[in-house]
Design an enzyme around this catalytic site. Structure first.
Site, PDB file in Angstrom:
ATOM      1  N   ARG A 317     -71.978 -12.759   6.250  1.00 41.30           N
ATOM      2  CA  ARG A 317     -70.874 -13.632   6.352  1.00 41.30           C
ATOM      3  C   ARG A 317     -70.926 -14.899   7.555  1.00 41.30           C
ATOM      4  NH1 ARG A 317     -66.237  -9.487   4.161  1.00 41.30           N
ATOM      5  NH2 ARG A 317     -66.532  -9.846   2.032  1.00 41.30           N
ATOM      6  N   TYR A 459     -70.666 -17.940  -1.686  1.00 37.72           N
ATOM      7  CA  TYR A 459     -71.271 -16.849  -1.312  1.00 37.72           C
ATOM      8  C   TYR A 459     -70.601 -15.742  -0.274  1.00 37.72           C
ATOM      9  CZ  TYR A 459     -76.176 -18.522  -2.017  1.00 37.72           C
ATOM     10  OH  TYR A 459     -77.390 -18.911  -2.571  1.00 37.72           O
ATOM     11  N   GLU A 460     -70.942 -14.601  -0.702  1.00 37.95           N
ATOM     12  CA  GLU A 460     -70.421 -13.637   0.410  1.00 37.95           C
ATOM     13  C   GLU A 460     -68.784 -13.566   0.438  1.00 37.95           C
ATOM     14  OE1 GLU A 460     -72.672 -11.770   1.073  1.00 37.95           O
ATOM     15  OE2 GLU A 460     -74.362 -13.092   0.833  1.00 37.95           O
ATOM     16  N   GLY A 461     -68.141 -13.716  -0.609  1.00 40.98           N
ATOM     17  CA  GLY A 461     -66.709 -13.825  -0.650  1.00 40.98           C
ATOM     18  C   GLY A 461     -66.440 -15.232  -0.544  1.00 40.98           C
ATOM     19  N   HIS A 466     -61.322 -14.546   1.493  1.00 40.38           N
ATOM     20  CA  HIS A 466     -61.361 -14.651   2.924  1.00 40.38           C
ATOM     21  C   HIS A 466     -59.901 -15.032   3.546  1.00 40.38           C
ATOM     22  CE1 HIS A 466     -65.308 -13.455   4.134  1.00 40.38           C
ATOM     23  NE2 HIS A 466     -65.800 -14.169   3.049  1.00 40.38           N
TER      24      HIS A 466
END
Lengths: 620, 246
Positions: A317, A459-461, A466
């Site tokens: 992240r 990407y990545e959440g 978030h």
């Protein structure tokens, strides 16, 4: 006739020269050194034994070496990797011919293994220095550099939780750039919701597990620039509990070692995805165990895979925020170069068409767009290095200092990932706008940066995930201790800035907004306590934006304190202009960006739950 | 083989150049310095390649103040074994050659490498002076070098072709493009550099025969001239009389 030829040549020559003009600069090493040496004083990390060998000279030399690699092996192939994109043919994934050299160079230069111990072949490099180096690589060409640093993440995971045999088998070839590491999480039916993973693992008497399943969107998942691919693969051991607690982590190589030979491990590639951007950076569809012969090797304990993977995901992240910010930074320099070369129009007070045209950087609106980009990118970089610094303290210190740094890193990770990703899109868009029609054309790199950066908010959440992570979990963890620490950190900077005549108005404004978000947070927590989770988290993304703007304002104040102090002395012209640029950009951020938080505050404080009340049937 | 590589500190290529003291002194304030690329990319790397092939040591030498240690460390990071710094401002080419010669006389190097010139003063003088002071052969502008025992075969680019010379050790060679490929220091090299020996020695006396009177900047580029696309006569006149390309 000769004249006609000359005329045609002359006009064509001018036109051609103008359209192939590419950016010469993609990053400012001076700015990175300013942040590392003057704002964060990272050389002081050598008070910790693990980092004792790092001094300012070594840090600067590392950055200069990173820039040389970027200049030589990464930046020159950035646009070509887009024009000659990766493709799937006859079961193999073909990538740009420069990629193998780029990965190998990053490996041999020691950047993949940089943070690991000397004993493991690393250089015990502080995260903050390593991430500054990665920022250079990503700005030069994130689509190439990301392959190498996927391997770093995969290696870290094996080093942290794997057996000695897994470490000795898989980590050295990834550190050497010979094998590619990946994160294999997503499945067709399980994206953001990893609870729904169906890949299976069946234990055998030989000690390995038989793996079966499909994974999609696997970055670096298959290509010919390395001789093997090592998937860090989430699967459910047969009979395990449903939900996230039944998920385990496995090493699943594309080729496995049998009697000293690499043989197929029954991992095949169904194809790669055609993406909007990052066309040289493969996203593969992986099939494991189609012939019932795919072996997976358990990492750590059964059923703890997701918690292990989250270690890698938190690093990823920060890396995603870094990639987004690096791309926005490179786009800024491309726009800046164009703005200082392109004559167009005249000052509004001097419209005489007989006067020569002025460079577009003379126009206030172009300056505004450039200031916006500079404010977003340099503010975001400061935050990303701040988080990396906390990661260092959390990694090597002890006691309360370690715990506090860990909490601050946890709190700020969703912001460090999302703010550069979301605002970076707007920043690149502003850069593209500076070029007018030329920005929309592929003779200039802005349109590629615009396509390439977009995915980082996914990407990545996603940003929505978030937002909920920040408001629903991080803000309230340990009874709000992380937020209290965060407020105290900002307060230190406010107090320091209030002694400066120039900075005091900005410090006061930040203090006011900090108080406002604190009160808002208390109000929202009250909603959560009233057992209304949907209402509480409905606008979590806006809360993330609000929190992010305050956080970047803090980082600008931090930079401003250093610049303001530096300007008290007589300086060479370049240094004077550099520090002045910091103060002007700080002014911009507080005048143009911070006021937007008032609108966000008004919405977040409102009791009108319109998104919840809006029915799906009304969307027509 | 025992090899010595002479390295200079030069302004970074994008540095803004200005002069002070009535244009007689280069103004170093705010200027970023780097290792002279001809020294780094070609002289040092070829010396390292020879050491890696046949064994031996590579020492780098610089004449300059303590601020030059950053440049020296980079040479050590790239792979040199140790370094010597003669602690004095490099007042002139002869001064620098004299200092290096004093060190070299005591050490019996098989070969001494340096770049074909520095990218700031472009003097290309130190190599020849150094060879003369040591009374050894000097090959300038080497673009390729192979060692066979104690004999070096050196190619040097000349107008319209290549000249190949043979020379026995000891010798001095200045290096130009083609001698080697640039190396980027790796992290291990950077971390090891600070542990490698850097010996600082005092300068010896050296008489100056020339004094810099003044510097001046090149004439500023003339402005772009915008022409009416229909005015071909004027275009041809400018190409002929001003650009002198017709």
């Amino acid at each position: 006739m000769v004249f006609e030829f000359l005329k045609a040549f002359f006009i064509f020559g001018l036109s051609k020269k103008q359209t192939i003009k590419m950016a010469e600069k993609y990053v400012s090493i001076k700015n990175i050194k300013f942040l590392l040496n003057e704002v964060f004083d990272v050389a002081s990390l050598n008070r910790f034994e693990y980092y004792q060998d790092y001094d300012k000279e070594g840090i600067n030399m590392s950055l200069d070496a990173a820039k040389q690699i970027g200049d030589t092996y990464l930046f020159p192939i950035y646009t070509d990797m887009d024009k000659n994109k990766a493709y799937y043919e006859d079961g193999a994934v073909k990538v740009h011919k420069g990629l193998k050299t780029a990965i190998k160079t990053l490996a041999e230069a020691g950047w993949i293994s940089a943070h690991d111990t000397y004993e493991n072949g690393g250089q015990q490099m502080p995260f903050v220095v390593m991430n500054a180096g990665l920022f250079v690589f990503y700005a030069a060409n994130a689509n190439a550099a990301a392959y190498a640093f996927l391997s770093q993440g995969a290696s870290n995971l094996i080093q942290a939780f794997g057996t000695a045999e897994l470490k000795s088998t898989y980590v050295p070839p990834m550190y050497a750039g010979d094998w590619q590491g990946t994160m294999a999480l997503t499945e067709p039916q399980a994206g953001s919701s990893l609870t729904d993973i169906t890949s299976s693992a069946e234990e055998t008497e030989e000690g390995y597990y038989k793996i079966k399943g499909q994974k999609i969107y696997i970055s670096g998942g298959d290509h010919e620039a390395t001789e093997n691919v090592v998937h860090l693969y989430l699967a459910r051991i047969k009979g395990a509990a449903v939900g996230t607690k039944g998920i385990s982590l496995f090493v699943v190589p594309k080729l496995r070692n049998e009697n000293g030979r690499l043989v197929s491990n029954d991992v095949s590639t169904a194809g790669i995805f055609g993406k909007m951007g990052q066309k040289g950076y493969v996203a593969a569809h992986i099939m494991a165990g189609e012939n019932d012969d795919c072996r997976g090797y358990l990492v750590g304990e059964p059923h703890r895979g997701l918690s292990y993977m989250f270690q890698m995901m938190n690093e990823a992240r920060i890396a995603t925020g870094m990639i987004a910010n690096a791309q926005a930074t490179a786009a800024y320099y491309a726009a800046l170069q164009y703005a200082t070369e392109r004559p167009q129009g005249r000052h509004l007070s001097k419209k005489d068409p007989n006067l020569p045209q002025v460079l577009i950087i003379e126009h206030a609106d172009v300056k505004r767009m450039l200031l916006f980009q500079k404010a977003i990118t340099e503010g975001s970089l400061s935050l990303l290095l701040q988080c990396s610094y906390y990661a260092d303290i959390a990694s090597v210190s002890t006691g309360e200092e370690k715990e506090n740094a860990h909490l601050l890193l946890e709190l700020l990770t969703p912001i460090a990932k999302s703010y550069p990703s979301e605002m970076g899109i707007h920043s690149v868009s502003a850069g593209l706008q500076c070029l007018g029609g030329a920005g929309y054309c592929d003779d200039f790199p802005l349109e590629q940066y615009y396509r390439d950066i977009r995915v980082n908010a996914i990407y990545e959440g996603t940003t929505g995930i978030h937002g909920m992570d920040l408001l629903g979990r991080k803000v309230m963890m340990h009874s709000g201790k992380a937020v209290k620490l965060f407020m105290a950190e900002i307060q230190k900077e406010i107090v320091a800035a209030q002694s400066s005549e120039f900075l005091k108005p900005f410090a006061d404004k930040l203090a006011e907004r900090l108080k406002a978000i604190h009160e808002l947070t208390m109000q929202l927590i009250q909603v959560a306590m009233n057992n209304k989770p949907e209402v509480f988290l409905a606008d979590a993304t806006l809360y993330l934006e609000y929190f992010g703007t305050i956080t970047i304002a803090w980082q600008w104040l931090k930079q401003g304190i250093v610049a303001d102090k530096a300007l008290q002395a007589e300086l060479p012209e370049d240094d004077y202009n550099f520090y002045q640029s910091k103060l002007h950009t700080l002014r911009y951020f507080f005048e143009y960006e911070v006021p937007k938080t008032k609108a966000l505050h008004e919405r977040l404080a409102s009791s009108d739950n319109l998104t919840i009340e809006m029915k799906a049937e009304y969307f027509m | 083989m025992k090899l010595l590589v002479c390295v200079s500190k030069t302004p970074e290529t994008t540095a803004k150049i200005s002069f002070s003291d009535n244009n007689s002194t280069f103004n170093e304030a705010g200027v970023q310095f780097i290792m002279n690329p001809y020294d780094e990319w070609y002289a040092l790397v070829r010396a390292l390649e020879l050491k890696e092939a046949a064994g031996g040591t590579v020492t780098i030498i610089n004449v300059g103040p303590a601020a030059n240690d950053t440049v020296i460390r980079k040479g050590l990071a790239i792979g040199a074994d140790d370094a010597i710094r003669v602690d004095s401002e490099p007042k002139s080419a002869l001064f620098v050659a004299k200092q290096i010669a004093e060190v070299a006389k005591a050490e019996n190097y098989d070969a001494i490498f340096l770049g074909k010139e520095t990218i700031d003063y472009n003097g290309s003088e130190v190599g020849a002076m150094l060879a003369e002071l040591l009374d050894v052969p000097y090959i300038s502008f080497g673009s390729h070098l192979e060692m066979n025992g104690n004999v070096a075969t050196i190619a040097r680019d000349i107008e319209g072709g290549v000249e190949v010379a043979e020379v026995e050790t000891p010798f001095v060679v200045s290096s130009s493009k083609g001698m080697a490929e640039q190396r980027i220091p790796n992290m291990r090299g950077i971390m090891m550099a600070k542990r490698k020996p850097l010996k600082v020695v005092p300068a010896v006396e050296c008489e100056d025969f020339a004094t810099v009177v003044s510097y001046s900047m090149p004439a500023a580029k003339s402005e772009v001239k915008m022409l009416d696309p229909e005015n071909m006569d004027e275009l041809v006149r400018l190409l002929h009389e001003e650009a002198k390309v017709l």
